[in-house]
Design a protein around this motif. Structure first.
Motif, PDB file in Angstrom:
ATOM      1  N   GLU A 155       0.863  -1.174   0.000  1.00 17.11           N
ATOM      2  CA  GLU A 155       0.000   0.000   0.000  1.00 17.11           C
ATOM      3  C   GLU A 155       0.901   1.226   0.000  1.00 17.11           C
ATOM      4  O   GLU A 155       2.017   1.197   0.523  1.00 17.11           O
ATOM      5  N   ALA A 156       0.409   2.308  -0.574  1.00 13.97           N
ATOM      6  CA  ALA A 156       1.249   3.488  -0.767  1.00 13.97           C
ATOM      7  C   ALA A 156       1.436   4.247   0.537  1.00 13.97           C
ATOM      8  O   ALA A 156       0.827   5.295   0.782  1.00 13.97           O
ATOM      9  N   TYR A 161       6.441   0.764   2.564  1.00 14.89           N
ATOM     10  CA  TYR A 161       7.642   0.767   1.719  1.00 14.89           C
ATOM     11  C   TYR A 161       8.830   0.197   2.491  1.00 14.89           C
ATOM     12  O   TYR A 161       9.608  -0.596   1.963  1.00 14.89           O
ATOM     13  N   ARG A 189       0.744  -3.374  -6.112  1.00 15.92           N
ATOM     14  CA  ARG A 189       0.711  -2.055  -5.496  1.00 15.92           C
ATOM     15  C   ARG A 189      -0.723  -1.533  -5.381  1.00 15.92           C
ATOM     16  O   ARG A 189      -1.562  -1.821  -6.242  1.00 15.92           O
ATOM     17  N   LEU A 191      -3.056   2.063  -4.137  1.00 15.20           N
ATOM     18  CA  LEU A 191      -3.124   3.460  -3.717  1.00 15.20           C
ATOM     19  C   LEU A 191      -4.090   3.608  -2.545  1.00 15.20           C
ATOM     20  O   LEU A 191      -5.191   3.052  -2.570  1.00 15.20           O
ATOM     21  N   ASN A 199       1.164   9.460  -2.413  1.00 13.59           N
ATOM     22  CA  ASN A 199       0.806   8.099  -2.799  1.00 13.59           C
ATOM     23  C   ASN A 199       1.379   7.761  -4.171  1.00 13.59           C
ATOM     24  O   ASN A 199       1.981   6.697  -4.374  1.00 13.59           O
ATOM     25  N   LYS A 200       1.197   8.673  -5.110  1.00 18.42           N
ATOM     26  CA  LYS A 200       1.701   8.442  -6.465  1.00 18.42           C
ATOM     27  C   LYS A 200       3.229   8.349  -6.468  1.00 18.42           C
ATOM     28  O   LYS A 200       3.808   7.549  -7.202  1.00 18.42           O
ATOM     29  N   LEU A 202       5.157   7.237  -3.998  1.00 22.79           N
ATOM     30  CA  LEU A 202       5.564   5.945  -3.441  1.00 22.79           C
ATOM     31  C   LEU A 202       5.320   4.806  -4.418  1.00 22.79           C
ATOM     32  O   LEU A 202       6.135   3.884  -4.515  1.00 22.79           O
ATOM     33  N   ILE A 203       4.222   4.873  -5.159  1.00 25.28           N
ATOM     34  CA  ILE A 203       3.965   3.864  -6.190  1.00 25.28           C
ATOM     35  C   ILE A 203       5.094   3.882  -7.213  1.00 25.28           C
ATOM     36  O   ILE A 203       5.597   2.832  -7.649  1.00 25.28           O
TER      37      ILE A 203
END
Length: 259
Positions: A155-156, A161, A189, A191, A199-200, A202-203
């Protein structure tokens, strides 16, 4: 027919392991024989698939199956093609039993206890889906050792991570020491909020770090999917909306786990 065993895991709560495990089991059961195995003492997969309180399964769960080293008598029918081995709170006593009673009476490798338990029913299914708890404890370790493929959930979030590299390292350790045929199918993955720039970011970081290990499918939070814990997977008027993006993931997953 010998089932491929797929585990979903990460040692971080709230990463959609249970929802994804349940939906994947449900979607695969449309065309295949599927056994879902709940290895989390919270029993959320059990509740998701059956809409029953996990206490109703006490004495008839994966814990008792592992003590018998045979899953045959502990399989519950969800639908014609979807079966379940349930979990409930007492699965939390698994480690204590594993290092006391089991260790005292068996010469078998403790890591293979789940693999040995599933062996008698494995030929009855095309796929066995295992949901793991949000921890790198014994329940997760025996699930990894039983698996042909592992899907790492992401999950973001920064904490997830950080957890991802440690989870993958654990997978490599299990592969090297216990289960040489196990493989990581990929990183799925998700969001938390598609509107958030962090979030974007980390993705994208996961994609940059792990490259082709990442599935192309990126899950986004979906209200209909979020309601599945209450509405269930069967006789649900919004089921197609809830599982639509997961169909893309299952198609991609099948491309990675076929012989």
């Amino acid at each position: 027919m010998t089932a491929k065993i797929l585990s979903f895991g990460i040692q971080k709560g709230g990463s959609s392991k249970t929802t994804t495990s349940g939906i994947v089991a449900y979607l695969l059961s449309q065309n295949h024989r599927v056994l879902a195995v709940d290895m989390d003492s919270q029993g959320n997969l059990t509740e998701l698939l059956t809409k029953r309180d996990v206490v109703e399964f006490r004495g008839n769960t994966i814990l008792e199956a592992m003590k018998e080293q045979n899953a045959t008598d502990f399989v519950h029918t969800v639908s014609d093609n979807l079966h379940l081995i349930a979990a409930e709170d007492l699965l939390a006593t698994f480690s204590r039993w594993l290092y006391s009673d089991f260790h005292a009476t068996h010469a078998l490798d403790r890591s293979l206890i789940l693999a040995n338990t599933l062996a008698p029913v494995r030929d009855n299914y095309d796929y066995i889906i295992i949901d793991t708890p949000p921890a790198l404890g014994d329940q997760t370790m025996v699930a990894l050792a039983a698996s042909d493929y592992v899907i790492a959930m992401f999950e973001a979030s920064k904490f997830c991570y950080s957890a991802l590299s440690r989870f993958l390292e654990t997978c490599w350790h299990v592969k090297e020491r216990v289960s040489p045929n196990m493989a990581v199918a990929g990183i799925l993955r998700g969001l938390i909020d598609a509107r958030r720039s962090d979030n974007k970011y980390l993705i994208g970081m996961v994609q940059d770090t792990y490259g082709e290990m990442c599935f192309n499918t990126v899950l986004s939070r979906n209200a209909a999917a979020g309601r599945l814990a209450m509405t269930g997977l069967f006789d649900n008027s919004e089921i197609n909306q809830a599982v639509a993006q997961y169909r893309l993931f299952v198609e991609e997953l099948m491309g990675r786990v076929q012989d």
